[in-house]
Motif scaffolding. Structure first.
Motif, PDB file in Angstrom:
ATOM      1  N   GLN A 306       0.810  -1.234   0.000  1.00  0.00           N
ATOM      2  CA  GLN A 306       0.000   0.000   0.000  1.00  0.00           C
ATOM      3  C   GLN A 306       0.837   1.275   0.000  1.00  0.00           C
ATOM      4  N   LYS A 308       3.276   4.254  -1.150  1.00  0.00           N
ATOM      5  CA  LYS A 308       3.552   4.921  -2.431  1.00  0.00           C
ATOM      6  C   LYS A 308       4.733   5.864  -2.286  1.00  0.00           C
ATOM      7  N   LYS A 309       5.452   6.001  -3.397  1.00  0.00           N
ATOM      8  CA  LYS A 309       6.601   6.907  -3.423  1.00  0.00           C
ATOM      9  C   LYS A 309       6.158   8.304  -2.970  1.00  0.00           C
ATOM     10  N   ASP A 311       5.143   9.085   0.134  1.00  0.00           N
ATOM     11  CA  ASP A 311       4.268   9.067   1.315  1.00  0.00           C
ATOM     12  C   ASP A 311       5.007   9.587   2.554  1.00  0.00           C
ATOM     13  N   TYR A 333       9.643   4.404  -2.662  1.00  0.00           N
ATOM     14  CA  TYR A 333       9.256   3.622  -3.851  1.00  0.00           C
ATOM     15  C   TYR A 333       7.802   3.169  -3.743  1.00  0.00           C
ATOM     16  N   ASP A 334       7.228   2.852  -4.911  1.00  0.00           N
ATOM     17  CA  ASP A 334       5.881   2.319  -4.917  1.00  0.00           C
ATOM     18  C   ASP A 334       5.950   0.858  -4.493  1.00  0.00           C
ATOM     19  N   LYS A 336       3.873  -1.616  -4.669  1.00  0.00           N
ATOM     20  CA  LYS A 336       3.293  -2.675  -5.510  1.00  0.00           C
ATOM     21  C   LYS A 336       4.288  -3.190  -6.513  1.00  0.00           C
TER      22      LYS A 336
END
Ligand code: UT7
Length: 336
Positions: A306, A308-309, A311, A333-334, A336
């Protein structure tokens, strides 16, 4: 030149298979699922079984998984820090054992002891080596086999703790992601409220100390609870203020998992709504309990998909010592 920051570029966890439920605990001590759930938020915890397996076993599993997942050659690791309160042995360091197990033969490695705040202390220490440009790849692993120092006849402590490990890879970032700020504190006067009475140099192990059950966690729960709520909340507010963060601009709170009520109190002080904003608060206490050094990286591991870059994430902890602190980072980094 753009500032070099230390960014988490990978995360991995390991928890042992054995699930110790509240139901099983209620056959061992005078307790109930209802009491444990209402007072702590814990439903079950994991326990490492197996002759001769210590904290390094779980730490090595987490680090091994981390290296595979991030395609990192163990020989490229510059430094490995293990934060733990339950080292395999008094010496050598558990970090030495983990580095050997995963083949990080060029790494310089050592343990960090700050009880439940150990992972934050280790992460912040590791970040300095990245920010100065000294090192490029650092592994920080938080791991504890709490079951090795828990008295399973003491209902006030045995329901809380569990075993587990989590590891992160830290690398340099020059795009503004990674660790932005930290407030770390300690107060040694707090030792009287949370410690292990024997087994150290002050009271080396004897037949008497074993008989008196002095090799287990001693905790004055109410007292620790009060300090945890006060101090964890204070450093989180401090770090928010220093960085102009508000409840709206924070994406995640990743709090040490000691007690659901401590987490709720901290979130509330940050201005997070316990309804809609509860999705911003990482929680794994219901399934792992308090794994001491494992809680914060295990949270990251569970919530990674969950994340995300960019956040805005706050990590916060309070523990024996007393030790406490908060780190503000921009996730790099993302997930997912
Ligand atoms: O992670 C490092 C830092 N550690 C912490 O942050 C832990 C902080 N402390 C806590 O989380 C809580 O203090 C505990 C979960 C340890 C205890 O909760 P509490 O609400 O503070 O309970 P208490 O110690 O005040 O005990 C209340 C009652 C007592 O009975 P009496 O004296 O009122 O008759 C205890 O004997 O609950 C009793 N009790 C239990 N009853 C059923 C204590 N443990 C249990 C139990 N099952 N497991």
């Amino acid at each position: 030149m753009t500032k070099i920051r230390a960014a988490i570029t990978g995360v991995q966890g390991y928890v042992p298979d054995y699930v110790l439920t509240n139901e099983e605990l209620s056959t061992m001590v005078d307790t109930t699922d209802e009491w444990i759930m209402t007072r702590t938020g814990i439903k079950e915890r994991r326990i490492l079984k197996g002759e001769g397996l210590g904290t390094s076993f779980m730490g090595a599993k987490a680090v091994q998984g981390l290296l595979e997942k991030t395609n990192t050659d163990p020989m490229d690791i510059d430094l490995l820090i293990c934060s733990t309160t339950t080292p395999d042995m008094v010496f050598p360091a558990t970090a030495n054992l983990i580095a050997n197990e995963v083949g990080a033969k060029k790494a310089f490695n050592y343990d960090m002891q700050a009880a439940c705040s150990g992972f934050l202390y280790a992460l912040y220490t590791a970040a300095q080596f990245i920010e100065t440009g000294a090192y490029k790849k650092i592994v920080v692993v938080g791991a504890d086999k709490m079951s090795s120092i828990i008295d399973y006849t003491d209902r006030t402590t045995c329901v809380i703790f569990g075993d587990g490990a989590g590891a992160v890879l830290l690398e340099p970032d020059q795009e503004g992601f990674g660790i932005q700020d930290a407030v770390m504190q300690s107060d040694g006067a707090g030792w009287v409220h949370l410690h292990q009475k024997a087994g150290g140099s002050r009271r080396p192990p004897t037949a008497e100390t074993v008989q008196n059950r002095e090799h287990f966690v001693y905790q004055e729960g109410k007292h620790v609870f009060k300090h945890a709520v006060e101090n964890m909340g204070a450093v989180v507010l401090d770090v928010m203020k220093r960085n102009d963060l508000t409840a709206d601009t924070i994406h995640w709170l990743n709090p040490h998992q000691a007690n659901r009520r401590i987490v709720d109190a901290t979130a509330k002080r940050m201005g997070l709504d316990t309804g809609v904003d509860s999705e911003k608060v990482m929680m794994t206490i219901h399934k792992y309990g308090n794994t001491t050094n494992g809680t914060i990286p295990l949270n990251l591991w569970n919530y990674e998909p969950q994340l995300k870059k960019g956040d805005n994430t706050i990590l916060a902890a309070f523990g024996g010592g007393f030790t406490w602190g908060a780190i503000y980072l921009k996730w790099a980094y993302d997930g997912k």
